[in-house]
Design an enzyme around this catalytic site. Structure first.
Site, mmCIF file in Angstrom:
data_model
loop_
_atom_site.group_PDB
_atom_site.id
_atom_site.type_symbol
_atom_site.label_atom_id
_atom_site.label_comp_id
_atom_site.label_asym_id
_atom_site.label_seq_id
_atom_site.Cartn_x
_atom_site.Cartn_y
_atom_site.Cartn_z
ATOM 1 N N SER A 134 0.743 -1.337 -0.222
ATOM 2 C CA SER A 134 -0.102 -0.005 0.147
ATOM 3 C C SER A 134 0.799 1.186 0.107
ATOM 4 C CB SER A 134 -0.757 0.061 1.322
ATOM 5 O OG SER A 134 0.024 0.059 2.380
ATOM 6 N N LYS A 135 0.116 2.542 -0.227
ATOM 7 C CA LYS A 135 0.882 3.664 -0.480
ATOM 8 C C LYS A 135 1.474 4.095 0.871
ATOM 9 C CE LYS A 135 -2.229 5.618 -3.776
ATOM 10 N NZ LYS A 135 -3.415 6.708 -3.909
ATOM 11 N N ARG A 136 0.983 3.662 1.831
ATOM 12 C CA ARG A 136 1.390 4.228 3.235
ATOM 13 C C ARG A 136 2.817 3.620 3.484
ATOM 14 N NH1 ARG A 136 -1.284 2.758 8.759
ATOM 15 N NH2 ARG A 136 0.390 3.806 9.752
#
Ligand code: GLU
Length: 472
Positions: A252-254
């Site tokens: 994920s982007k996180r």
């Protein structure tokens, strides 16, 4: 059998690294068998569409050189290759399911469905449609259709049946139909759902192997039921593990860069990213880490596909990118790095500089950082300069070294003389050269010193050294 594989991304955002990962595996499976790899755009979820997304997917596959044999750009016999242009097709086929009673009209209102769900949740039963509209008579259905009552079409899922399929990587997977809802096939806006469209398209496009992410495992029994309702052959299924963040959650982007645009902009080489993604999902029979797509195709086999969740590690990818950069000629590196370099440099000098940093360059976006001291006065921290010596010792080292440099010019002989001077005065060789290196480049790690000095020229070196002598 003619092998045909596909990826079917939805154009809902930036092109995803997971899309390229799936593309590589599908491409390799097809090419291994002299088959075709197809790109189909699944844009039936109209609310999530993002403009430009389809073009980005096409561009990133082209960049990675994983080019489809059929797509919206390269039309084959089985188009259109974008679902929004196939609505008539879906309608025609879903009607067939109504005729053979595998599917039925459902006129339930949103309110009724919400109440049903709330009651089921309250009673701790799995929320599922209760087949209410299955009881409607033909006459009632006709009437409602005549009145333009909004409807969806649902699959009539049989009760309590085991659906068994053999995933070519994971083996036998069994799911009981009691866990499957009467899936909507056609939505009230006239668009098919993913489940209906994917089956109809994979069948009509003659896809033999559906290789996709593991998040679709629970959908596969639904798809098998739809294939069966049509009386169609069922393709092979392979579910690949999703790429993961370091904490094992889905990438994920996180925690990671998931957009391919980022990798392109940062100056990763497509062959390195492709190699790295292959390695995440598959292991080479000889344990090799560096190999190209053709080698992957030649050696591809399902039994070497990774069943655990591979963890995406940017540092490892950077290392691999560096390996590929080192294997290139200076003129190739020059071409590739030019768009990233902010300094104006004439060709010959650029080549000399590149030679000195090729060993350490990992990603082109880092190049300005590596070469800045060739063009800008470095910012020197006194503390690192005086890590091993007092300021008067530093001064002494620098003034004596400058004398040697000025007397002999910059060449290999100078290096020898500097070394002799250091030995004679009992300086630790490493620490001694470190003082010179930091004074000239502003950093502890730099390209080989003499090479660097040659490029910088004697006058620049003199200026930098004198600057420090005067400052400390
Ligand atoms: N459109 C689906 C997606 O975005 C495709 C899934 C599949 O390959 O069946 O991932």
């Amino acid at each position: 059998m003619k092998v045909r594989t596909r990826i079917a991304p939805s154009p809902t955002g930036d092109p995803h690294i997971g899309t390229l990962y799936l593309a590589i595996f599908n491409y390799a499976l097809a090419k291994k068998n002299n088959g075709q790899f197809i790109l189909r755009i699944e844009d039936t979820d109209r609310e999530r569409l993002i403009e430009g997304s389809t073009e980005n997917i096409l561009y990133s596959l082209k960049w990675a050189r994983i080019e489809p044999d059929e797509s919206i750009l390269k039309k084959g016999k089985f188009g259109p290759y974008i679902q929004s242009e196939r609505l008539e097709i879906y309608k025609k086929y879903i009607d067939r399911l109504i005729e053979n009673k595998s599917a039925y009209y459902c006129f339930c209102t949103k309110e009724r469905l919400e109440k049903l769900r709330a009651d089921q949740t309250k009673n701790k039963v799995q929320p599922k449609y209760d087949k209410h509209c299955l009881l409607l008579t033909d006459k009632q259905i006709k009437e409602k259709l005549g009145n333009n009552t909004p409807f969806v079409i649902r699959l009539n899922v049989p009760q309590n049946e085991e659906i068994v399929f053999n995933d070519l990587v994971r083996g036998e997977i069994k799911i009981n139909t009691n866990t499957i809802d009467d899936q909507v096939l056609l939505k009230s806006d006239g668009y098919p759902t993913y489940h209906a469209a994917v089956v109809i398209d994979d069948h009509l496009m003659k896809i033999t192997h559906v290789m996709r992410g593991e998040e679709w495992i629970s959908s596969t029994p639904k798809h098998i039921l739809i294939y069966r309702s049509f009386g169609w052959d069922i393709p092979e299924f392979i579910h690949l593990s999703l790429l993961r963040n370091r904490d094992k959650s889905k990438i994920s982007k996180r925690y990671n860069h998931t957009s391919l645009n980022w990798y392109i902009k940062e100056g990763f080489l497509p062959e390195a990213l492709v190699n790295y993604l292959i390695l995440l999902g598959w292991s080479h029979p000889e344990g090799k880490e560096i190999f190209n797509i053709q080698e992957f195709i030649n050696k591809f086999s399902f039994d070497r596909i990774n069943k655990g969740g591979p963890i995406f590690d940017l540092e490892k990818l950077k290392w691999m990118n560096g390996v590929y950069i080192r294997s290139k000629s200076i003129s190739e590196i020059k071409k590739l790095s030019k768009p990233f370099i902010k300094y104006k440099i004439e060709n010959k000098k650029l080549e000399e500089i590149l030679k000195t940093i090729q060993e350490r360059l990992k990603v082109f976006s880092e190049i300005n950082d590596l070469i800045s001291f060739f063009f800008e006065e470095p910012n020197i921290e006194k503390s690192i300069l005086e890590e091993n010596y007092s300021s008067s010792e530093v001064k002494e080292i620098l003034s004596q070294s400058l004398k040697i440099i000025k007397k002999n010019g910059i060449n290999e002989e100078t290096e020898k003389l500097l070394r002799e001077y250091a030995e004679k005065n009992k300086y630790n060789i490493g620490n001694f050269f470190m003082v010179i290196r930091i004074s000239i480049t502003g950093r502890k790690i730099s390209p080989p010193l003499i090479e660097t000095m040659k490029i910088l020229s004697e006058s620049v070196i003199e200026k930098r050294i004198l600057n420090i002598i005067n400052k400390i």
